[in-house]
Design a protein around this motif. Structure first.
Motif, PDB file in Angstrom:
ATOM      1  N   ARG A  96      -4.258   4.231  -3.801  1.00 19.47           N
ATOM      2  CA  ARG A  96      -4.330   4.129  -5.262  1.00 19.47           C
ATOM      3  C   ARG A  96      -5.692   3.659  -5.742  1.00 19.47           C
ATOM      4  NH1 ARG A  96       0.656   4.169  -7.644  1.00 19.47           N
ATOM      5  NH2 ARG A  96      -0.588   4.602  -9.511  1.00 19.47           N
ATOM      6  N   THR A  97      -6.505   3.118  -4.845  1.00 19.43           N
ATOM      7  CA  THR A  97      -7.866   2.715  -5.165  1.00 19.43           C
ATOM      8  C   THR A  97      -8.674   2.739  -3.880  1.00 19.43           C
ATOM      9  OG1 THR A  97      -9.236   1.031  -6.268  1.00 19.43           O
ATOM     10  CG2 THR A  97      -7.514   0.233  -4.810  1.00 19.43           C
ATOM     11  N   GLY A  98      -9.991   2.906  -4.002  1.00 19.44           N
ATOM     12  CA  GLY A  98     -10.854   2.907  -2.830  1.00 19.44           C
ATOM     13  C   GLY A  98     -10.882   4.199  -2.060  1.00 19.44           C
ATOM     14  N   PRO A 150      -2.958  -9.477   9.374  1.00 20.59           N
ATOM     15  CA  PRO A 150      -3.168  -8.452  10.405  1.00 20.59           C
ATOM     16  C   PRO A 150      -4.576  -7.888  10.410  1.00 20.59           C
ATOM     17  CG  PRO A 150      -1.782  -7.606   8.621  1.00 20.59           C
ATOM     18  CD  PRO A 150      -1.915  -9.072   8.408  1.00 20.59           C
ATOM     19  N   LEU A 151      -5.243  -7.865   9.259  1.00 23.57           N
ATOM     20  CA  LEU A 151      -6.617  -7.368   9.199  1.00 23.57           C
ATOM     21  C   LEU A 151      -7.577  -8.366   9.837  1.00 23.57           C
ATOM     22  CD1 LEU A 151      -6.685  -5.933   5.561  1.00 23.57           C
ATOM     23  CD2 LEU A 151      -6.030  -4.809   7.695  1.00 23.57           C
ATOM     24  N   MET A 152      -7.371  -9.647   9.580  1.00 27.97           N
ATOM     25  CA  MET A 152      -8.210 -10.666  10.210  1.00 27.97           C
ATOM     26  C   MET A 152      -8.000 -10.681  11.715  1.00 27.97           C
ATOM     27  SD  MET A 152      -9.703 -11.687   7.450  1.00 27.97           S
ATOM     28  CE  MET A 152     -10.751 -12.964   8.138  1.00 27.97           C
ATOM     29  N   SER A 158      -6.638  -0.416   0.568  1.00 22.80           N
ATOM     30  CA  SER A 158      -7.967   0.178   0.660  1.00 22.80           C
ATOM     31  C   SER A 158      -8.785  -0.462   1.780  1.00 22.80           C
ATOM     32  CB  SER A 158      -8.700   0.028  -0.680  1.00 22.80           C
ATOM     33  OG  SER A 158     -10.006   0.516  -0.609  1.00 22.80           O
ATOM     34  N   MET A 159      -8.749  -1.791   1.864  1.00 19.73           N
ATOM     35  CA  MET A 159      -9.466  -2.482   2.943  1.00 19.73           C
ATOM     36  C   MET A 159      -8.968  -2.041   4.307  1.00 19.73           C
ATOM     37  SD  MET A 159      -9.918  -6.452   1.837  1.00 19.73           S
ATOM     38  CE  MET A 159      -8.640  -6.656   0.601  1.00 19.73           C
ATOM     39  N   ARG A 160      -7.651  -1.975   4.437  1.00 21.40           N
ATOM     40  CA  ARG A 160      -7.061  -1.576   5.721  1.00 21.40           C
ATOM     41  C   ARG A 160      -7.540  -0.191   6.125  1.00 21.40           C
ATOM     42  NH1 ARG A 160      -2.409  -1.654   4.114  1.00 21.40           N
ATOM     43  NH2 ARG A 160      -2.030  -3.868   4.509  1.00 21.40           N
ATOM     44  N   ALA A 161      -7.560   0.737   5.179  1.00 24.79           N
ATOM     45  CA  ALA A 161      -7.973   2.098   5.486  1.00 24.79           C
ATOM     46  C   ALA A 161      -9.440   2.147   5.910  1.00 24.79           C
ATOM     47  CB  ALA A 161      -7.739   2.995   4.273  1.00 24.79           C
ATOM     48  N   MET A 162     -10.294   1.385   5.234  1.00 20.04           N
ATOM     49  CA  MET A 162     -11.709   1.400   5.602  1.00 20.04           C
ATOM     50  C   MET A 162     -11.934   0.770   6.964  1.00 20.04           C
ATOM     51  SD  MET A 162     -15.108  -0.009   3.635  1.00 20.04           S
ATOM     52  CE  MET A 162     -15.014   1.298   2.426  1.00 20.04           C
TER      53      MET A 162
END
Length: 405
Positions: A177-179, A282-284, A227-231
């Motif tokens: 939805r963004t990014g 999970p991203l960290m 968006s962060m996860r996808a990048m």
């Protein structure tokens, strides 16, 4: 039929009256109407956008095809539709709120043809809003993400070689939805044949709408984490482990994660803080490491370290310290080879934050003054001494030869 140099893809939703100037700027391009085409996609507008596009297509010298569809919920769908219809050697994604400088396409196409690059960035300025600035220091025919600041402009408003996009089957992720534009552009940067930067001419005017309906101002924090996860996943997939991957990962952590754990946290409820930390965990765990941390300034690194530990209490203490504009003490290691900024919980065993979190590892700021790690200062001083010695030696040799002659 002649293949156009550029297909300008315009995704439009409730775009009046901004669309008028947007399309006029395409007609004004010095490259000429015979070298470009427009594919315009009306994404379910109710304000006359679709009707204006059809009127424009009927009278403009620029070949224009119009698609009218039900609302897709975001910019990805219209852009993908336009990309599927594009015939040009290059494509440019022009937002319906924005407009070109008159020479934009001519300059960008000439640059890409001369340099053989797959992406061209034309200088962007903001109109009633901010715009990225750090990458416009110089016009360069060829850069990459490691020797320039282009990673800090990942919007879609760039010239892309269409052959690259088709070869990679590169499309905008319609589930985000963004990014979505950042993901698309970063992959083109990393997998393309180089990037060009035009800094000596304003190619693109980024317009802030008076009605406040710009898409970047909408959305929830959950969308930002998606968006962060996808990048991060994209960087992990395309770049092998090592310094280059760590360098790339700095971008989603500093332009992404930090924004979710900035001053606004002090106004958020404990429930929102807890939920954000759950989304971040999970991203960290997967992507935060010493190689990434060492490329970030202390105050920002400390915030991210608190997030990595899931410690909202430590994060709040740090943010309150920053809000009070308190200057941390500078602590030098016993051997004098390291500097630390003593923000809250420095060497507090109960916090569990190692000294490395507080260490100056990149040029930083302290009380309005620039500081660096002692080792870097020492290396630069040593280099300066070596250069000075070499210059003195060369002068002596030259003087000796002149005397002998």
């Amino acid at each position: 039929m002649q293949i156009p140099d550029v297909t300008v893809i315009v995704g439009a939703y409730e775009a009046m009256p901004y669309l008028v100037r947007c399309l006029e700027s395409v007609e004004s391009q010095t490259i000429g109407a015979d070298r470009i085409e427009i594919v315009a996609v009306d994404d379910g507008s109710t304000d006359g956008t679709g009707e204006y596009l059809e009127d424009f297509a009927a009278r403009s010298a620029v070949p224009t095809r119009v698609v009218r569809q039900t609302n897709s919920g975001g910019p990805s769908g219209p852009r993908n539709v336009g990309l599927g219809m594009a015939r040009g050697r290059y494509v440019f994604f022009l937002d319906a709120d924005d407009y070109f400088g008159d020479e934009a396409l001519e300059r960008m196409v000439a640059t890409a043809d001369r340099a053989g690059t797959d992406v061209v960035l034309g200088k962007v300025v903001g109109v009633n809003r901010g715009a990225p600035q750090s990458m416009w220091n110089a016009t360069k025919d060829r850069v990459d993400v490691y020797n320039s600041k282009v990673i800090y402009t990942l919007s879609a408003q760039k010239l892309f070689r269409r052959e690259l996009l088709e070869r990679l089957a590169l499309r905008f992720d319609e589930d985000l939805r963004t990014g979505e534009d950042a993901l698309f552009t970063l992959e083109a940067y990393l997998r393309g044949a180089g990037i060009s930067v035009i800094s000596d001419y304003v190619c693109y005017y980024l317009v802030g709408r008076d009605d406040g309906k710009h898409v970047t101002k909408s959305g929830t924090y959950e969308w930002r984490f998606d968006s962060m996860r996808a990048m991060m996943e994209l960087i992990h997939r395309l770049e092998p482990a090592g310094p280059k991957r760590d360098f790339l990962m700095v971008r989603p952590f500093t332009v992404g994660m930090l924004q979710q754990f900035g001053p606004r946290v002090l106004k958020e409820s404990p429930e929102v803080r807890r939920h954000k930390l759950e989304l971040a965990a999970p991203l960290m765990d997967a992507y935060w490491n010493d190689g990434v941390a060492g490329r970030i300034k202390v105050a920002e690194r400390l915030r991210l370290a608190c997030v990595a530990k899931g410690r909202a209490d430590l994060l709040v203490d740090h943010l309150e310290f920053l809000r009070a504009k308190t200057v941390p003490d500078v602590i030098r290691s016993r051997r004098g080879d390291k500097l630390y900024l003593a923000y809250p919980h420095f060497r507090d065993r109960s916090a569990g934050l190692p000294d490395s979190v507080f260490e100056v590892t990149v040029p930083d700021w302290h009380g309005g003054k620039r500081i660096e790690q002692p080792a870097a200062v020492a290396r630069r001083a040593s280099l300066s001494r070596r250069v000075a010695r070499r210059m003195r030696r060369d002068v002596r040799r030259l003087t000796s030869r002149l005397s002998a002659g």
